[in-house]
Design a protein around this motif. Sequence first.
Motif: not given
Length: 300
Positions: A181-194
């Motif tokens: 699991a890659k953390a990258a896009y969880w760090r932009v929650p408004a864009a891809a965090g759910v």
Amino acid sequence: MRFIRTSGFADKSTGARVTPHTLFRWASVSKTATGALAAALSNDGSIDLNRPVADSHTTLRLPGGAEARVTLEDVLAQRTGLTKNAYDEKLEEGQRPALLRTNLAAAPLQCEPGTCHTYQNIAFDTASEVLAKAAHKPFGDAVEDRLFLPLGMVSAGYGMERLTGAKDWARPHRGAQVLPAKAAYWRVPAAAGVESDIVDFATWMQAMMGNRPDVLPARVLQIAHHPRVGTDRLYGGSLRQAISDASYGLGWRSFSYDGHRLEGHSGAVSGYRATMIFEPATKTGVVALWNSDWGFPFRI
């Protein structure tokens, strides 16, 4: 909700099967929750969608100081003018989103800010800063408290640890290979965090159709879904040719297909895909979540 169907493996290496309560990532469908929260706060008078983002003291910097005139509505409608997916590769390398947003001042432009649609993740996540300040709490908590929990979406939330710490979660795959699991896009929650299970994903679609006016009144949905800018056609091949009048609202897509007006969003991150498409006129639609890079199910 007419039916829910699951198939396949949550983890191919162990043989664990997908269940109705297996958690998956929404990827960019997360943008619909951001748009809905922004619409709700706008309807309350807590934010002004037409206020320049610089007034909110965000980390976003755009070429030529355009953050002084680009509004929150522009950010949510993907009208920053930046070239598509600006600096996503740097985010994937591990660089901090706040620093990347500041460094966007040196990024190339596709058009004059505010004049065309150019899809973004890092710039879009500026919304997490603005909405957190308006709600007086962390962005993820604001979405959960205002939208997910009142809708009964107890599986839905934000963050990598919340997913990977769950008892039943879908591991990302490429073919039969289980990926980290890659953390990258969880760090932009408004864009891809759910993340959520398929049951709550369907509940979200029903709320977006207008079936839960106690949480998302018609006026809020109208603010979120109203088209702000035309976009390129979606998908590819013959499907792409059948689509017309594609538009983007506040983290929200709409388009015409075979005489029907459809709304929704899709998403993709490493090892996960998601889609939500429905017809407002008949309040019928489909949601799908899958834990692979396979793109064919988007054609459902």
